[in-house]
Design a protein around this motif. Structure first.
Motif, PDB file in Angstrom:
ATOM      1  N   HIS A 178       0.834  -1.309   0.034  1.00 24.95           N
ATOM      2  CA  HIS A 178      -0.263   0.065   0.026  1.00 24.95           C
ATOM      3  C   HIS A 178       0.845   1.343   0.077  1.00 24.95           C
ATOM      4  O   HIS A 178       1.997   1.258   0.400  1.00 24.95           O
ATOM      5  CB  HIS A 178      -0.981  -0.040   1.496  1.00 24.95           C
ATOM      6  CG  HIS A 178      -2.111  -1.101   1.056  1.00 24.95           C
ATOM      7  ND1 HIS A 178      -2.043  -2.121   1.274  1.00 24.95           N
ATOM      8  CD2 HIS A 178      -3.408  -0.889   1.175  1.00 24.95           C
ATOM      9  CE1 HIS A 178      -2.916  -2.960   1.068  1.00 24.95           C
ATOM     10  NE2 HIS A 178      -3.989  -1.965   0.783  1.00 24.95           N
ATOM     11  N   PRO A 208      -3.366  -1.213  -5.001  1.00 18.48           N
ATOM     12  CA  PRO A 208      -4.437  -0.972  -4.160  1.00 18.48           C
ATOM     13  C   PRO A 208      -4.574   0.562  -4.094  1.00 18.48           C
ATOM     14  O   PRO A 208      -3.862   1.346  -4.530  1.00 18.48           O
ATOM     15  CB  PRO A 208      -3.828  -1.488  -2.722  1.00 18.48           C
ATOM     16  CG  PRO A 208      -2.396  -1.535  -2.867  1.00 18.48           C
ATOM     17  CD  PRO A 208      -1.897  -1.602  -4.093  1.00 18.48           C
ATOM     18  N   LEU A 210      -4.822   4.079  -3.010  1.00 14.27           N
ATOM     19  CA  LEU A 210      -3.630   4.661  -2.039  1.00 14.27           C
ATOM     20  C   LEU A 210      -4.240   5.818  -1.154  1.00 14.27           C
ATOM     21  O   LEU A 210      -5.773   5.884  -1.340  1.00 14.27           O
ATOM     22  CB  LEU A 210      -2.819   5.638  -3.023  1.00 14.27           C
ATOM     23  CG  LEU A 210      -3.041   6.790  -3.964  1.00 14.27           C
ATOM     24  CD1 LEU A 210      -3.493   8.185  -2.887  1.00 14.27           C
ATOM     25  CD2 LEU A 210      -2.163   7.350  -4.879  1.00 14.27           C
ATOM     26  N   LEU A 227      -5.303   2.148   6.699  1.00  9.38           N
ATOM     27  CA  LEU A 227      -4.309   1.269   6.309  1.00  9.38           C
ATOM     28  C   LEU A 227      -4.170   0.218   7.237  1.00  9.38           C
ATOM     29  O   LEU A 227      -3.177  -0.664   7.106  1.00  9.38           O
ATOM     30  CB  LEU A 227      -2.976   1.982   5.888  1.00  9.38           C
ATOM     31  CG  LEU A 227      -2.875   2.969   5.035  1.00  9.38           C
ATOM     32  CD1 LEU A 227      -1.793   4.010   5.097  1.00  9.38           C
ATOM     33  CD2 LEU A 227      -2.910   2.241   3.416  1.00  9.38           C
ATOM     34  N   ALA A 230      -3.470  -3.289   6.047  1.00  7.39           N
ATOM     35  CA  ALA A 230      -2.427  -3.555   5.076  1.00  7.39           C
ATOM     36  C   ALA A 230      -1.189  -4.220   5.787  1.00  7.39           C
ATOM     37  O   ALA A 230      -1.039  -4.270   6.995  1.00  7.39           O
ATOM     38  CB  ALA A 230      -1.833  -2.319   4.545  1.00  7.39           C
ATOM     39  N   ILE A 233       3.583  -1.057   3.792  1.00  5.00           N
ATOM     40  CA  ILE A 233       3.208   0.269   3.423  1.00  5.00           C
ATOM     41  C   ILE A 233       4.367   1.094   3.073  1.00  5.00           C
ATOM     42  O   ILE A 233       5.421   1.221   3.909  1.00  5.00           O
ATOM     43  CB  ILE A 233       2.318   1.130   4.588  1.00  5.00           C
ATOM     44  CG1 ILE A 233       1.331   0.277   4.902  1.00  5.00           C
ATOM     45  CG2 ILE A 233       2.083   2.617   4.099  1.00  5.00           C
ATOM     46  CD1 ILE A 233       0.544   0.779   6.413  1.00  5.00           C
TER      47      ILE A 233
END
Length: 320
Positions: A178, A208, A210, A227, A230, A233
């Protein structure tokens, strides 16, 4: 100058060559002249030299803010690089108009100007005064050097660094990466997003959605909620990564055991984050050195490349 010449046992022309850093003086003679200058307290008179040469040996630096890490570090490095070449540095802010900043610099008779980061994005073709030598740092001019006839550009390899960060996270076994992106109107943020997307595409992975921040740690902290699921990252800068890691920890996500985080810039404090931050290092000193060197070369009618790309480097620590 006549007194220096007499003390050193050379001609006035030789003293002039030493003052103007001419290569046509042998080292022993140069040392003797410099010793005489120091003993007599001789310093070149900038105003007189400007009348004679048509140059003030002053360059401008255009910024929108000095509050960001990148701009403040570039200012320091640019001032040092200019001083080594015998140039003074004048800083002006472009609060709303780069054209007005250029006008203020022209009033101070600068020989050329460096435009930094956010100010580069505001620069339009009509802003550049005729005859003003320009170097744009981290602006779209890296891809199209036609803002002005005398334009040069210097940029970090934002896209390459972002791609390296993304590949590093994928190499750790994460199914995807991500992205916590910077502001939509930022050249650097757009380039870093591009590198992230290209690395995922090359790996056959659909990017994915943003999440966008504003470069601040506060925006990184706020992005944690979006996030939370995730596992990897890539953050567009270190400050957002710092805020993100705090936000994730409050959500019960532990870096790096549950989620890997990589930043960008390698700010001086990055090694002291908890955990120490894996990041992409920008060489701000090299950026400033290249920008000043390109501008001075242009001012002095020497050859210089129209566009210079400064490489970045992955610094592996404990967050990924």
């Amino acid at each position: 100058m006549a007194m220096v010449a007499s003390r050193a046992g050379v001609s006035g022309q030789t003293v002039s060559r030493v003052v103007n850093d001419s290569p046509r003086v042998d080292p022993a003679t140069r040392a003797r002249v410099e010793t005489a200058m120091a003993e007599l307290g001789y310093r070149p008179h900038r105003a007189a030299r400007a009348l004679r040469t048509g140059r003030t040996h002053t360059i401008g630096l255009v910024v929108t803010t000095l509050a960001t890490v990148g701009n403040s570090r570039m200012l320091q490095a640019a001032a040092e690089a200019a001083e080594r070449r015998g140039y003074a540095l004048v800083v002006v802010t472009a609060a709303g108009s780069v054209a007005e900043a250029f006008e203020r610099l022209q009033d101070q008779s600068v020989d050329g100007a460096i435009v930094l980061n956010e100010a580069s994005a505001l620069t339009q073709p009509s802003d550049a005064p005729a005859g003003l030598r320009l170097v744009v740092v981290d602006g779209a001019a890296h891809h199209a050097t036609d803002l002005a006839p005398a334009l040069r550009s210097v940029s970090s390899d934002h896209a390459g660094g972002a791609a390296e960060a993304t590949r590093h996270l994928l190499s750790l076994g994460h199914p995807s990466v991500h992205h916590l992106a910077g502001p939509a109107d930022s050249f650097a943020a757009a380039e870093r997003e591009l590198g992230w997307r290209e690395a995922l595409r090359d790996a056959g992975i659909e990017a994915p959605q943003l999440v966008r921040g504003d470069w601040s740690a506060t925006s990184g902290y706020a992005a944690a909620a979006s996030l939370e699921q995730a596992t990897a990252i890539f953050c567009a800068n270190d400050q957002m990564a710092l805020g993100l890691m705090r936000g994730l920890s409050e959500l019960g996500r532990i870096v790096p055991d549950g989620v890997s985080v990589v930043g960008f810039d390698d700010v001086p404090d990055a090694a002291n984050y908890r955990p120490p931050l894996t990041t992409i290092r920008q060489d701000f000193a090299a950026l400033a050195e290249a920008a000043v060197a390109a501008l001075v070369a242009d001012i002095e009618d020497a050859e210089s490349a129209p566009a210079i790309l400064i490489p970045t480097r992955l610094i592996e620590r404990e967050s990924a």
